[in-house]
Design an enzyme around this catalytic site. Structure first.
Site, PDB file in Angstrom:
ATOM      1  N   ILE A   1       0.881  -1.190   0.006  1.00  0.00           N
ATOM      2  CA  ILE A   1      -0.039   0.035   0.119  1.00  0.00           C
ATOM      3  C   ILE A   1       0.858   1.182  -0.012  1.00  0.00           C
ATOM      4  O   ILE A   1       0.641   2.206  -0.778  1.00  0.00           O
ATOM      5  CB  ILE A   1      -0.969  -0.161   1.297  1.00  0.00           C
ATOM      6  CG1 ILE A   1      -2.005  -1.128   1.182  1.00  0.00           C
ATOM      7  CG2 ILE A   1      -1.452   1.327   1.453  1.00  0.00           C
ATOM      8  CD1 ILE A   1      -3.053  -1.518   2.419  1.00  0.00           C
TER       9      ILE A   1
ATOM     10  N   ASP B   1      13.973   1.779  11.282  1.00  0.00           N
ATOM     11  CA  ASP B   1      12.975   0.979  12.038  1.00  0.00           C
ATOM     12  C   ASP B   1      12.060   2.139  12.721  1.00  0.00           C
ATOM     13  O   ASP B   1      12.553   2.754  13.598  1.00  0.00           O
ATOM     14  CB  ASP B   1      13.409   0.055  13.052  1.00  0.00           C
ATOM     15  CG  ASP B   1      12.790  -0.706  13.758  1.00  0.00           C
ATOM     16  OD1 ASP B   1      11.781  -0.310  13.731  1.00  0.00           O
ATOM     17  OD2 ASP B   1      13.014  -1.828  14.222  1.00  0.00           O
TER      18      ASP B   1
ATOM     19  N   SER C   1      -6.963   0.229   9.855  1.00  0.00           N
ATOM     20  CA  SER C   1      -7.699  -0.993   9.268  1.00  0.00           C
ATOM     21  C   SER C   1      -8.947  -1.024   9.474  1.00  0.00           C
ATOM     22  O   SER C   1      -9.425  -0.674  10.679  1.00  0.00           O
ATOM     23  CB  SER C   1      -6.729  -2.167   9.717  1.00  0.00           C
ATOM     24  OG  SER C   1      -7.489  -3.252   9.425  1.00  0.00           O
TER      25      SER C   1
ATOM     26  N   TYR D   1      -3.391  -6.914  16.954  1.00  0.00           N
ATOM     27  CA  TYR D   1      -3.409  -6.119  15.474  1.00  0.00           C
ATOM     28  C   TYR D   1      -4.901  -5.157  15.566  1.00  0.00           C
ATOM     29  O   TYR D   1      -4.859  -3.795  15.458  1.00  0.00           O
ATOM     30  CB  TYR D   1      -3.485  -6.973  14.556  1.00  0.00           C
ATOM     31  CG  TYR D   1      -3.587  -6.288  13.101  1.00  0.00           C
ATOM     32  CD1 TYR D   1      -2.451  -5.734  12.356  1.00  0.00           C
ATOM     33  CD2 TYR D   1      -4.731  -6.012  12.368  1.00  0.00           C
ATOM     34  CE1 TYR D   1      -2.477  -5.219  11.177  1.00  0.00           C
ATOM     35  CE2 TYR D   1      -4.859  -5.296  11.178  1.00  0.00           C
ATOM     36  CZ  TYR D   1      -3.648  -4.953  10.446  1.00  0.00           C
ATOM     37  OH  TYR D   1      -3.746  -4.385   9.393  1.00  0.00           O
TER      38      TYR D   1
ATOM     39  N   LYS E   1      -4.964  -1.179  15.726  1.00  0.00           N
ATOM     40  CA  LYS E   1      -5.364  -0.487  14.751  1.00  0.00           C
ATOM     41  C   LYS E   1      -6.846   0.443  15.431  1.00  0.00           C
ATOM     42  O   LYS E   1      -6.979   1.535  14.730  1.00  0.00           O
ATOM     43  CB  LYS E   1      -6.035  -1.184  13.750  1.00  0.00           C
ATOM     44  CG  LYS E   1      -4.865  -2.115  12.815  1.00  0.00           C
ATOM     45  CD  LYS E   1      -3.858  -0.931  12.100  1.00  0.00           C
ATOM     46  CE  LYS E   1      -2.768  -1.544  11.319  1.00  0.00           C
ATOM     47  NZ  LYS E   1      -1.955  -0.627  10.527  1.00  0.00           N
TER      48      LYS E   1
HETATM   49  N1  LIG Z   1      -2.932  -5.783   3.263  1.00  0.00           N
HETATM   50  C1  LIG Z   1      -3.883  -5.640   3.984  1.00  0.00           C
HETATM   51  O1  LIG Z   1      -5.094  -6.546   3.895  1.00  0.00           O
HETATM   52  C2  LIG Z   1      -4.095  -4.482   5.141  1.00  0.00           C
HETATM   53  C3  LIG Z   1      -5.414  -4.385   5.372  1.00  0.00           C
HETATM   54  C4  LIG Z   1      -5.878  -3.356   6.417  1.00  0.00           C
HETATM   55  C5  LIG Z   1      -4.693  -2.621   6.793  1.00  0.00           C
HETATM   56  N2  LIG Z   1      -3.364  -2.782   6.169  1.00  0.00           N
HETATM   57  C6  LIG Z   1      -2.193  -2.185   6.918  1.00  0.00           C
HETATM   58  O2  LIG Z   1      -1.495  -1.316   5.690  1.00  0.00           O
HETATM   59  C7  LIG Z   1      -0.209  -0.997   5.957  1.00  0.00           C
HETATM   60  C8  LIG Z   1       0.603  -1.609   4.778  1.00  0.00           C
HETATM   61  O3  LIG Z   1       0.467  -2.979   4.608  1.00  0.00           O
HETATM   62  P1  LIG Z   1       0.569  -3.652   3.430  1.00  0.00           P
HETATM   63  O4  LIG Z   1      -0.459  -4.454   3.107  1.00  0.00           O
HETATM   64  O5  LIG Z   1       1.267  -2.840   2.285  1.00  0.00           O
HETATM   65  O6  LIG Z   1       1.961  -4.810   3.758  1.00  0.00           O
HETATM   66  P2  LIG Z   1       3.453  -4.964   3.302  1.00  0.00           P
HETATM   67  O7  LIG Z   1       3.867  -5.937   4.407  1.00  0.00           O
HETATM   68  O8  LIG Z   1       3.441  -5.124   1.977  1.00  0.00           O
HETATM   69  O9  LIG Z   1       4.149  -3.363   3.528  1.00  0.00           O
HETATM   70  C9  LIG Z   1       4.428  -2.967   4.825  1.00  0.00           C
HETATM   71  C10 LIG Z   1       5.881  -2.360   4.766  1.00  0.00           C
HETATM   72  O10 LIG Z   1       6.224  -1.896   5.864  1.00  0.00           O
HETATM   73  C11 LIG Z   1       7.388  -2.203   6.186  1.00  0.00           C
HETATM   74  N3  LIG Z   1       7.790  -2.141   7.745  1.00  0.00           N
HETATM   75  C12 LIG Z   1       7.398  -3.009   8.732  1.00  0.00           C
HETATM   76  N4  LIG Z   1       7.866  -2.808   9.653  1.00  0.00           N
HETATM   77  C13 LIG Z   1       8.563  -1.795   9.704  1.00  0.00           C
HETATM   78  C14 LIG Z   1       9.219  -0.818  10.614  1.00  0.00           C
HETATM   79  N5  LIG Z   1       9.329  -1.289  11.975  1.00  0.00           N
HETATM   80  N6  LIG Z   1       9.932   0.162  10.283  1.00  0.00           N
HETATM   81  C15 LIG Z   1       9.784   0.525   8.799  1.00  0.00           C
HETATM   82  N7  LIG Z   1       9.126  -0.120   8.091  1.00  0.00           N
HETATM   83  C16 LIG Z   1       8.474  -1.115   8.692  1.00  0.00           C
HETATM   84  C17 LIG Z   1       7.638  -3.420   5.615  1.00  0.00           C
HETATM   85  O11 LIG Z   1       9.181  -3.729   5.208  1.00  0.00           O
HETATM   86  C18 LIG Z   1       6.866  -3.203   4.484  1.00  0.00           C
HETATM   87  O12 LIG Z   1       7.712  -2.635   3.182  1.00  0.00           O
HETATM   88  C19 LIG Z   1      -0.140  -1.667   7.153  1.00  0.00           C
HETATM   89  O13 LIG Z   1      -0.306  -0.811   8.296  1.00  0.00           O
HETATM   90  C20 LIG Z   1      -1.175  -2.566   7.452  1.00  0.00           C
HETATM   91  O14 LIG Z   1      -1.541  -2.965   8.795  1.00  0.00           O
HETATM   92  C21 LIG Z   1      -3.146  -3.875   5.424  1.00  0.00           C
END
Ligand SMILES: NC(=O)c1ccc[n+]([C@@H]2O[C@H](COP(=O)([O-])OP(=O)(O)OC[C@H]3O[C@@H](n4cnc5c(N)ncnc54)[C@H](O)[C@@H]3O)[C@@H](O)[C@H]2O)c1
Length: 255
Positions: free
Chosen positions: A23, A66, A146, A161, A165
């Site tokens: 995202i 991080d 979320s 989680y 959220k």
């Molecule tokens: N994919 C879904 O279904 C979904 C649904 C609701 C919410 N979200 C939220 O969307 C956001 C993005 O998720 P996504 O689906 O793109 O997942 P993803 O795993 O593809 O991307 C997450 C990114 O965050 C980075 N990251 C993780 N921990 C970190 C840290 N401590 N410091 C810096 N970077 C860090 C990872 O390296 C990765 O590039 C998250 O907050 C997730 O909770 C995702």
């Protein structure tokens, strides 16, 4: 000037955490296409995303850091501020999912989810606001919450989680009120199930069958279907929008 010019991010400087992929990656590209220079902060290198942003003719670089470590957050923001000169848009999006029944969860697992999914939101929002307040230009902060902040997912069990959220939604509303006087808008997005590395199309089939039976749209969303909301909140089109939480879940939470 036409109305659609309100969506232009020309001259704007943006930061996307968790911007290497998923995202965050898709949203970083849309912000760049709309005219912003975009810095990525991620645990990963993010070189492909940076290249794709530069292909729009925008300035971009990544900082590996991080977002759960206070010093790393502050140093990353200092580095970007020095390179960009200002910061107008911050998409605080880094996060992890973790599914385990609560009675089996260790304290370390609970702390890990809390540290990235809610503690880091405090650190990133504070770092962003300190710069925006000092510069006096206002700004837009967008946090990734979320639908799990509002409903309890089924069948997977993910208490940490969901709790984190829900915290992001209230943190967003609270900071929208605190920082309105500085012309800083703070909004959150609440995606449903989105096809990324976190929720791949190869997710547990029994879970996916249950999700699709429980929601009207019967598919995962894509990261691009989230990115337009990030652009809206980032842009002047949302100049009266603050403290909002936009649910983008294909109608899942309607049932
Ligand atoms: N994919 C879904 O279904 C979904 C649904 C609701 C919410 N979200 C939220 O969307 C956001 C993005 O998720 P996504 O689906 O793109 O997942 P993803 O795993 O593809 O991307 C997450 C990114 O965050 C980075 N990251 C993780 N921990 C970190 C840290 N401590 N410091 C810096 N970077 C860090 C990872 O390296 C990765 O590039 C998250 O907050 C997730 O909770 C995702």
């Amino acid at each position: 000037m036409g109305f659609l010019d309100n969506f232009s991010l020309k001259e704007k400087k943006a930061i996307v955490t968790g911007g290497a992929r998923g995202i965050g990656g898709a949203s970083a590209l849309v912000l760049a296409e709309a005219g912003a220079d975009v810095a990525i902060i991620d645990l990963l290198q993010g070189a492909d995303t940076v290249k794709a942003i530069q292909a729009f003719g925008r300035e971009s670089f990544s900082v590996q850091a991080d977002m759960t470590v206070e010093e790393q957050v502050n140093n990353a923001f200092d580095t970007i501020k020095k390179k960009f000169g200002r910061i107008d848009i911050v998409f605080s999006n880094a996060g992890i999912a973790h599914c385990v029944p609560c009675e089996k969860m260790t304290w370390e697992e609970w702390r890990r989810v809390m540290s990235i999914d809610i503690d880091s939101m405090f650190l990133v929002n504070r770092a962003a606001a300190r710069i925006m307040i000092a510069d006096g230009n206002g700004g837009s902060i967008i946090n990734t919450a979320s639908m799990s902040g509002m409903i309890v997912n089924y069948p997977q069990e993910q208490v940490a989680y969901n709790a984190a959220k829900a915290g992001v939604i209230q943190l967003t509303r609270s900071l929208a009120c605190e920082w309105a006087k500085y012309n800083i808008r703070v909004n959150s997005i609440s995606p449903g199930y989105i096809c990324t590395d976190m929720t791949p199309a190869t997710s547990n089939k029994a879970w996916m069958d249950t999700w699709f039976a429980m929601g009207p749209t019967k598919r995962l969303g894509t990261a691009n279907e989230i990115a337009g909301a990030v652009l809206y909140f980032a842009s002047n089109a949302a100049s009266f929008t603050t403290g909002a939480n936009l649910v983008i879940d294909g109608g899942y939470t309607c049932y």
